[in-house]
Design a protein around this motif. Structure first.
Motif, PDB file in Angstrom:
ATOM      1  N   ASN A 249     -21.340  11.124  -1.585  1.00  0.00           N
ATOM      2  CA  ASN A 249     -22.520  11.989  -1.647  1.00  0.00           C
ATOM      3  C   ASN A 249     -22.137  13.442  -1.892  1.00  0.00           C
ATOM      4  OD1 ASN A 249     -24.337   9.919  -1.271  1.00  0.00           O
ATOM      5  ND2 ASN A 249     -24.559  10.240   0.937  1.00  0.00           N
ATOM      6  N   ASP A 250     -21.100  13.904  -1.172  1.00  0.00           N
ATOM      7  CA  ASP A 250     -20.655  15.287  -1.349  1.00  0.00           C
ATOM      8  C   ASP A 250     -19.995  15.477  -2.715  1.00  0.00           C
ATOM      9  OD1 ASP A 250     -21.570  15.979   1.147  1.00  0.00           O
ATOM     10  OD2 ASP A 250     -19.644  15.639   2.146  1.00  0.00           O
TER      11      ASP A 250
ATOM     12  N   ASN B  46     -22.840  15.356  -5.187  1.00  0.00           N
ATOM     13  CA  ASN B  46     -23.947  16.242  -4.792  1.00  0.00           C
ATOM     14  C   ASN B  46     -25.297  15.551  -4.944  1.00  0.00           C
ATOM     15  OD1 ASN B  46     -25.040  18.643  -3.808  1.00  0.00           O
ATOM     16  ND2 ASN B  46     -25.310  19.497  -5.868  1.00  0.00           N
ATOM     17  N   THR B  47     -25.351  14.331  -4.454  1.00  0.00           N
ATOM     18  CA  THR B  47     -26.584  13.549  -4.490  1.00  0.00           C
ATOM     19  C   THR B  47     -26.515  12.494  -3.398  1.00  0.00           C
ATOM     20  OG1 THR B  47     -28.083  12.306  -5.923  1.00  0.00           O
ATOM     21  CG2 THR B  47     -25.725  11.817  -6.116  1.00  0.00           C
TER      22      THR B  47
END
Length: 465
Positions: free
Chosen positions: A154-155, A158-159
């Motif tokens: 996720n990091d 960036n989603t």
């Protein structure tokens, strides 16, 4: 016996067939240089410097060409079957932040050769040979890893990614290929008991490196991977050889082969979510294939040939590091900074090889051979990497020949005994898998090792024409 005209036609067909096929056949071959070149040489453990009489004297010592009194051709190939085991682990107090890998590969490699020797006068002969000089590489898939910077998916993207987004687990794939092929034109001149030879080498080389990361489901390519493909590289080299018959039964010989500087400029693609990086960038680099010194002494009579060689290869002058310089600042370092230059620190040592071989002639039809060679390990703990094979120290071989009319068939079997190399805590491979940021540096938690053995078969067919 094959007529001369037919042989030339066959030689052209083999030439056309071998060159395009070599890269695919050595894709997973481990190691950097063969212990022997030619089937007869392999049966004697590579101890052939003061023997001669083979087309592959163009690889080792061209002075022996002058002792060949009739035109002969030869072609053959080596078939290598290595067993490669790679192990690594990252140990953390939290089991969810730990992993272990054990990968066993059984690749194969086919390295052919062919050539011809033709006397011009009673004391001068010329020759040509085409052969694979050496190479290395490997292919490892599904190596358990963390993402290159240790962040969750996720990091990284960036989603929010369903199911796997909170994980930082990944799989690494590694492919490395390197190859050099030589065509050598040589001449040998004999005067009395002394023979002198020169060879001109035309050298071809290429290199490929792929190191990629994906999530465990292989649905996402994680930024940080690299894909490098060199242009075809060409250069020149040469060799010089001497041999002298001290008595009717004893011969000494020496040869020197020059180093080759291969321009391996190419293209590199860097895995990224930035569209401007999808077309790749140019890379500037070169690689030096080392020079080689070989000295030998042989004894021969009507039944026996015994040869002992000593070889010296200054690997440290060529394989100390491997540098890449990109036109764009795209490559991520372990601490997160991007750069346009990086290098692999190999730190290889110089190598001395001792080889001893014998040949026994039972009659005009059958010969048997046996040989042994030892070469010190050239790869220190700081240079161990899955990309290049373990440096096998001990090789044992047996072989033989059968002759009919003007034709001889040679076969040899060779075994390289298992050798294990353990990676160091300061090696590039350790640092690239234990540094995730300026505050996450854990080389003591990562360890790895690699072991390799190899069984090889050499076949050769030679014929006077």
């Amino acid at each position: 016996m094959i007529p001369s005209r037919n042989f030339k036609f066959i030689l052209i067909l083999i030439w056309i067939g071998i060159i395009p096929d070599i890269p695919s056949k050595i894709e997973a071959f481990q190691g950097i240089m063969q212990p022997a070149f030619g089937a007869r040489q392999a049966g004697m453990g590579g101890a052939f410097q003061a023997v001669g009489g083979s087309v592959m004297d163009l690889e080792s010592n061209p002075s022996h060409l002058a002792r060949v009194q009739r035109t002969k051709w030869e072609f053959g190939s080596s078939f290598h079957f290595p067993t490669i085991e790679y192990n690594d682990s990252y140990i953390d107090q939290n089991p969810l932040k730990s992993y272990q890998n054990r990968i066993v590969e059984n690749p194969r490699a086919v390295l052919p050769y062919l050539g011809i020797i033709k006397p011009i006068t009673a004391n001068i002969s010329i020759g040509f040979a085409l052969y694979a000089q050496g190479g290395g590489g490997g292919h490892f898939k599904d190596i358990k890893r963390f993402t290159p910077d240790g962040r969750t998916l996720n990091d990284t993207f960036n989603t929010v990614i369903p199911v796997i987004g909170e994980k930082n687990s990944a799989v690494e794939d590694l492919t490395f290929r390197f190859m050099t092929v030589k065509s050598t034109f040589g001449v040998g001149i004999k005067k009395g008991n002394f023979a002198f030879g020169l060879g001109l080498d035309f050298v071809y080389g290429f290199m490929q490196l792929k190191r990629t990361y994906q999530d465990e489901t292989r649905s996402l390519t994680i930024p940080g991977g690299i894909r490098y493909q060199s242009d075809s590289a060409f250069t020149l080299g040469g060799k010089i050889g001497f041999s002298y018959d001290i008595t009717e039964n004893i011969r000494i010989a020496y040869s020197y082969t020059s180093r080759n500087v291969l321009p391996l400029d190419g293209t590199m693609h860097v895995d990224s979510y930035m569209p401007e990086r999808s077309f790749g960038t140019r890379v500037s680099r070169y690689m030096i294939w080392p020079d080689k010194h070989v000295a030998g002494i042989s004894y021969h009579n009507d039944r026996w040939i015994i040869d002992m060689d000593i070889k010296y290869i200054p690997w440290s002058e060529s394989f100390n590091s491997s540098k890449f310089r990109l036109e764009d600042v795209w490559v991520r370092t372990p601490i997160g900074v991007e750069t346009n230059a990086f290098q692999f620190n190999l730190n290889w040592r110089n190598q001395t090889i001792l080889a001893l071989g014998t040949e026994y002639k039972w009659n005009e039809k059958y010969k048997t051979r046996m040989g042994y060679s030892y070469g010190n390990n050239i790869i220190p703990a700081s240079g161990v990497s899955p990309m290049l094979g373990a440096s096998i120290e001990h090789h044992l071989s047996i072989g033989g020949s059968i002759t009919w009319n003007e034709t001889s068939f040679h076969i040899a079997c060779e075994y390289g005994f298992p050798k294990k190399t353990v990676g160091g805590k300061t090696s590039d491979w350790t640092l690239s898998h234990s540094i995730f940021s300026t505050s996450e540096i854990h080389p003591l938690q990562y360890s790895y090792q690699k072991s390799m053995s190899v069984f090889s078969i050499y076949l050769g067919l030679e014929q006077y024409i």
